[in-house]
Design a protein around this motif. Structure first.
Motif, PDB file in Angstrom:
ATOM      1  N   VAL A 131       4.199   8.920  -0.336  1.00  0.00           N
ATOM      2  CA  VAL A 131       3.874  10.268   0.182  1.00  0.00           C
ATOM      3  C   VAL A 131       4.913  11.087  -0.686  1.00  0.00           C
ATOM      4  CG1 VAL A 131       4.309  11.730   1.980  1.00  0.00           C
ATOM      5  CG2 VAL A 131       3.365   9.420   2.450  1.00  0.00           C
ATOM      6  N   ARG A 132       6.341  10.951  -0.956  1.00  0.00           N
ATOM      7  CA  ARG A 132       7.069  11.709  -1.712  1.00  0.00           C
ATOM      8  C   ARG A 132       6.595  11.949  -3.068  1.00  0.00           C
ATOM      9  NH1 ARG A 132      11.469  13.801   0.065  1.00  0.00           N
ATOM     10  NH2 ARG A 132      12.550  12.765   1.920  1.00  0.00           N
ATOM     11  N   ALA A 133       5.880  10.809  -3.597  1.00  0.00           N
ATOM     12  CA  ALA A 133       5.206  11.130  -5.060  1.00  0.00           C
ATOM     13  C   ALA A 133       3.958  12.070  -5.094  1.00  0.00           C
ATOM     14  CB  ALA A 133       4.819   9.560  -5.684  1.00  0.00           C
ATOM     15  N   LEU A 134       3.277  11.852  -4.031  1.00  0.00           N
ATOM     16  CA  LEU A 134       2.152  12.857  -3.814  1.00  0.00           C
ATOM     17  C   LEU A 134       2.581  14.347  -3.626  1.00  0.00           C
ATOM     18  CD1 LEU A 134      -0.047  10.608  -1.301  1.00  0.00           C
ATOM     19  CD2 LEU A 134      -0.647  11.274  -3.791  1.00  0.00           C
ATOM     20  N   LEU A 135       3.641  14.517  -2.561  1.00  0.00           N
ATOM     21  CA  LEU A 135       4.373  15.662  -2.670  1.00  0.00           C
ATOM     22  C   LEU A 135       4.743  16.467  -3.822  1.00  0.00           C
ATOM     23  CD1 LEU A 135       6.178  15.450   0.832  1.00  0.00           C
ATOM     24  CD2 LEU A 135       3.920  16.622   0.613  1.00  0.00           C
TER      25      LEU A 135
END
Length: 137
Positions: A131-135
């Protein structure tokens, strides 16, 4: 026209003499909610007001030509619901940090006691990293 009943009556009396025959079609909050429920949406009071305001923004020529049909209102409901589904990135980052901190405690407790870190903790941490990578995109 958009407004309370009192405001609309005042606007109508200012624009039309009392003896002028009119045809008035009304979309009320209850009508909007019923239509949204039929679309399997739940609309808040604020969503309903936004939809009513957007109905008022439909150009007068278009209203005269095709009215304000249920289909037109359904399009507005979809637009408002799509906008309402956006979550601010800052909020997601805060939630991720809070969740990570809760998991770190479990991870560190397992490591401190020389136990393997539970798979569920490792999976959740991996999900949060995704999720952090997507953000960041």
């Amino acid at each position: 026209m958009y407004g309370t009943r009192e405001q609309l009556c005042r606007m109508l009396s200012e624009q039309y003499p009392a003896e002028t025959p009119l045809n008035l079609i009304i979309w009320s909050p209850v009508d909007i909610q019923a239509l949204a429920e039929g679309m399997e949406y739940v609309v808040s009071e604020q969503d309903t007001r936004t939809i009513l305001e957007r109905i008022d923004e439909i150009p007068e020529e278009q209203q005269l030509e095709s009215g304000v049909s249920a289909c037109a209102v359904m399009v507005l409901i979809n637009q408002v619901k799509e906008i309402g589904q956006e979550v601010p990135v800052e909020l997601l980052e805060t939630l991720l940090t809070t969740a990570e901190q809760a998991l770190w405690r479990r991870e560190w407790a397992a490591r401190d006691d020389n136990h393997p870190v539970p798979d569920s903790v490792m999976r959740r941490l991996a999900d949060m990293a995704k999720v952090r990578a997507l953000l960041k995109r």
